[in-house]
Each structure stands twice: as structure tokens, then as C-alpha cells.
Design an enzyme around this catalytic site. Structure first.
Site, PDB file in Angstrom:
ATOM      1  N   ARG A   1       0.829  -1.213   0.000  1.00 53.67           N
ATOM      2  CA  ARG A   1       0.000   0.000   0.000  1.00 53.67           C
ATOM      3  C   ARG A   1       0.866   1.267   0.000  1.00 53.67           C
ATOM      4  O   ARG A   1       0.486   2.278  -0.590  1.00 53.67           O
ATOM      5  CB  ARG A   1      -0.920   0.011   1.220  1.00 53.67           C
ATOM      6  CG  ARG A   1      -2.075  -0.942   1.048  1.00 53.67           C
ATOM      7  CD  ARG A   1      -2.946  -0.995   2.265  1.00 53.67           C
ATOM      8  NE  ARG A   1      -4.230  -1.611   1.952  1.00 53.67           N
ATOM      9  CZ  ARG A   1      -5.176  -1.833   2.843  1.00 53.67           C
ATOM     10  NH1 ARG A   1      -4.996  -1.485   4.100  1.00 53.67           N
ATOM     11  NH2 ARG A   1      -6.308  -2.380   2.476  1.00 53.67           N
TER      12      ARG A   1
ATOM     13  N   GLY B   1      -6.931  -7.598   0.888  1.00 47.42           N
ATOM     14  CA  GLY B   1      -7.132  -8.268   2.179  1.00 47.42           C
ATOM     15  C   GLY B   1      -6.539  -9.663   2.199  1.00 47.42           C
ATOM     16  O   GLY B   1      -5.403  -9.877   1.770  1.00 47.42           O
TER      17      GLY B   1
ATOM     18  N   GLY C   1     -12.225  -4.680   1.295  1.00 45.80           N
ATOM     19  CA  GLY C   1     -13.639  -4.282   1.296  1.00 45.80           C
ATOM     20  C   GLY C   1     -13.995  -3.471   0.062  1.00 45.80           C
ATOM     21  O   GLY C   1     -15.048  -3.654  -0.550  1.00 45.80           O
TER      22      GLY C   1
END
Ligand code: AMP
Length: 398
Positions: A36, A356, A379
Site C-alpha cells: 500500500r 485483504g 472491502g
């Protein structure tokens, strides 16, 4: 949706970039997966190349608002950013989010400097989508960029309210966000066929919307993980103590009937790894799905299922994968998920891996580089597969 490249005249401006630095860490506080952070670098570098002053902001986990605890600080992220950007001296961390320290450091920024605000969730206004908090953030900058794909499914102040404070010439998506959205949208709208969806994870309820939407678009569906047992039970199999959602048995039948009517091939595990208790250390064995003992439970797909699924994936041109095939966190029940990752990576298809847990499996399997695209948002990517418009994207378009 505008991307940062569409903004004219950002040269020399003070730019706010909402990033998603909510990275996993081990028990010693070391970052275990910095995708990320690396994902945000193109946008940060783009701004630095244009002589901007850059303010970065992110949430990290769920601290109690107002309680500053070291474990929730973005300090380790700043250290990693220094390594990755190789401009250590120009990066600093504010002691607060919109307090005296952040504001004075923001005002003192010079060309090429990067200021990271402390964890946005130290401020209660962040999760409340509070407009006053958003105004405080906005007061420090000229331009708003959202590059936090993993947080775009939440209407929080730095994602929603703040974006709406800027006009279309002063706000845009960063490179990571636009890449994520483009990949999912293009794939779902115009996939090369055969298009296969691989869905796993714990519960049907969490993925039902996604499944309903995918059935309309794909040629084949492979189901694994805990959610497979609700489908197996709906077909009349004994599933012992395996994970099941009894209130969704009818729904599971409806999904399978719909798949049949639409000619979508629907595959469930033909064998499973069973164990008498939910433990990493108990005995376990492979059994056909028809032979699960009454008081045992299935925690992974078996080798025959892996072979079958590999066959199903063989001619795929597009694969979307969301959810592990078993309790992959425990070595003993991780084989089905790791094998799935290898098998997907081995195909010549365009392969899109949800964020995830699924991204975690691909990383553990060492397959990340072999996949076409690994999402940084769990999500958020699921919401896109469900066909929803993410609040962060809606705000940028408003
Ligand atoms: P989800 O968040 O729905 O994608 O689910 C991911 C979780 O599902 C992981 O933590 C896995 O350990 C869990 N999981 C996968 N297969 C099973 C299973 N057969 N029984 C229980 N949990 C499972």
C-alpha cells in the site's frame, strides 16, 4: 472521474494526498507488507517532480479518538517512506492531525518537502465525516488528491466531506486509485472469455451480493473456503460441524439455480480437509465432500478439488479471485489456498486478485508478481465487484 494528470497547474502547489497506509504489521511492529505504501509512490513522486509541497494523510487501524498511542502512530510508515522515496531529509511527521504542530509544519513546507499527518482517526471527526474537521484539513492545502483505494468504501471526512470542498479543477484521483477502479470496471464490463470467478472466504453472507452480480457476468464460478459448506448443505450433503449459514440455504439454492439457468458452470469442492476440532494442531485427513463425519469440520479444500479447479481454470482468459480456499493462516489448512494462487498465476489469463486475505495468500504463495493485478483494498474491491459506487469515488465525481 478526473485523475491527477488531468489537473492543470498543480506545479508548486500544496497538495493533500489521502493515502491508505493501513499496512499489516507483525507482533514486533514491523511492516509485513508495504504494497500500500509502494502503491502510493507514483502519485507522491508525480507531485514532487512538479515542485509541489506534499501533505500525506492516512488512517491506521482503529485508535480511540484523542488517545495518542505509539502503536497507532504513522511513525513506522514515515520510516518506510524515507527508504522508498530516498529523500529522508525532506520527510517529517506531524505530532497531530490538524493541531498546532501539523499546521505550523504545513505552513513551513518548502518545495519538495513531504509532511505526513498523524493517524487521521486520532480525530473523532474522521469517521464521523465531520465537515468542520474536513475544513481544517482543507485549510492547509490547495489541491485534494484521493489515492486511498482501500478506504474509498467508507464515507469518512478525508474521503468524502473533504473532497467535496474542492472544485473539479482542484481535486482528482491519484494513480493507484484510478488504476484500481479501471481494472475492476473494465474487467467486469468487458472481460475476455471464458471469465472465471473464484470465490472463497468464511461466509456466504459477506459475498452474496458479489456472487449475485458475478453470476450475471461470468462463465464459471468456483466456490471454496468456509462458504462452500452452505452450498454443499443446500445440496443435501452432510457437512458435520463445518461453517454454515442455515438461514442462507434457500439463497444458496437460488444462486445455484440461477447459475444453471444462465449456463454458468458452478463448481464446489469435491473433497475437503477435515478435522475434529477448530485447531491448528489436531488430527486431519482428506475426505470426499460426501463423506464428512457428523462431528468433524472442513477447514480446507482437498487435492482432488485443487486438481478439478486447475482444470476449470485452464482455458480462462479472465479470472477474478476473492477469498481463500481454507483457513490459510494455519499451515496445515493453507495448501488449497496456496495451490489456488499458483494455479491462477500459472494461467495466461488476466488475473485480478482481491485485497485483504486474498492478496495475503498470493503474497505468501510468492505469486504477487505473476498476477496481472493485486488490489490494495479488500472491502473496497468487494464493493466494486458487487457493482456499488464507492463513496470516495462518488465524492470525486460530485
Ligand atoms: P473473508 O473475510 O470472508 O474473505 O474470510 C477469510 C477468512 O475465512 C480467513 O480468515 C479464513 O481463515 C477463513 N476461512 C476460510 N475457509 C474456512 C473454513 N473452511 N472454515 C472456517 N473459516 C474459513
Amino acid at each position: 472521474m478526473k485523475t491527477i494528470k488531468d489537473l492543470k497547474n498543480i506545479d508548486g502547489k500544496t497538495v493533500f494526498i489521502r493515502c491508505d497506509f493501513n499496512v499489516p504489521k507483525d507482533e514486533d511492529g514491523n511492516i509485513t507488507d508495504d504494497r500500500r505504501i509502494r502503491g502510493a509512490l507514483p502519485t507522491i513522486r508525480y507531485c514532487l517532480d512538479r515542485d509541489c509541497k506534499v501533505i500525506l494523510a492516512s488512517h491506521y487501524e482503529r485508535p480511540e479518538p484523542g488517545v495518542y498511542e505509539e502503536k497507532y502512530s504513522l511513525a513506522t510508515v514515515v520510516t518506510r517512506l524515507k527508504t522508498l522515496l530516498k529523500i529522508a531529509s525532506n520527510i517529517s511527521l506531524a505530532e497531530d492531525v490538524v493541531g498546532v504542530d501539523a499546521k505550523s509544519k504545513a505552513a513551513a513546507l518548502e518545495t519538495g518537502d513531504v509532511l505526513v499527518l498523524e493517524n487521521l482517526r486520532y480525530e473523532a471527526g474522521e469517521t464521523q465525516n465531520d465537515i468542520e474537521f474536513a475544513k481544517e484539513l482543507a485549510s492547509m492545502v490547495d489541491v485534494y488528491i484521493n489515492d486511498a483505494f482501500g478506504a474509498c468504501h467508507r464515507a469518512h471526512a478525508s474521503i468524502d466531506a473533504m473532497a467535496r470542498l474542492f472544485d473539479g479543477d482542484h481535486r482528482a484521483a491519484g494513480f493507484l486509485l484510478s488504476k484500481e477502479v479501471n481494472f475492476f470496471e473494465k474487467t467486469l464490463e468487458n472481460p475476455m472469455r471464458p471469465f472465471v470467478a473464484v470465490i472463497g472466504g468464511s461466509k456466504v453472507s459477506g459475498k452474496l451480493e458479489a456472487l449475485r452480480n458475478l453470476i450475471e457476468k461470468v462463465d464459471k464460478v468456483i466456490i471454496g473456503g468456509g462458504m462452500a459448506f452452505t452450498f454443499l448443505k443446500a445440496q443435501g450433503y452432510e457437512i458435520g460441524n463445518s461453517l454454515v449459514e442455515n438461514d442462507l440455504l434457500d439463497e444458496a439454492r437460488t444462486v445455484m439455480i440461477k447459475a444453471r439457468k444462465k449456463g454458468v458452470k458452478f463448481y464446489l469442492p469435491v473433497d475437503v480437509v477435515v478435522t475434529p476440532e477448530f485447531s491448528e494442531h489436531g488430527i486431519s485427513k482428506y475426505l470426499p465432500s460426501q463423506e464428512i463425519p457428523k462431528d468433524w469440520m472442513g477447514l480446507d479444500i482437498g487435492p482432488a478439488s485443487s486438481r478439478l479447479f486447475r482444470q476449470v481454470l485452464n482455458d480462462a482468459q479472465t479470472i477474478i479471485w476473492n477469498g481463500p480456499m481454507g483457513v490459510y493462516e494455519w499451515d496445515k489448512f493453507s495448501k488449497g489456498s496456496l495451490k489456488m494462487s499458483h494455479d491462477i498465476a500459472d494461467t495466461h489469463a488476466t488475473t485480478i486478485v482481491g485485497g485483504g486475505d486474498t492478496a495475503d495468500v498470493a503474497q505468501k504463495a510468492g505469486d504477487v508478481d505473476e498476477m496481472t493485478f493485486v488490489s490494495t483494498g479488500g472491502g473496497a474491491s468487494l464493493n466494486l465487484i458487487e457493482g456499488k459506487v464507492l463513496p470516495g469515488i462518488e465524492a470525486l465525481k460530485s
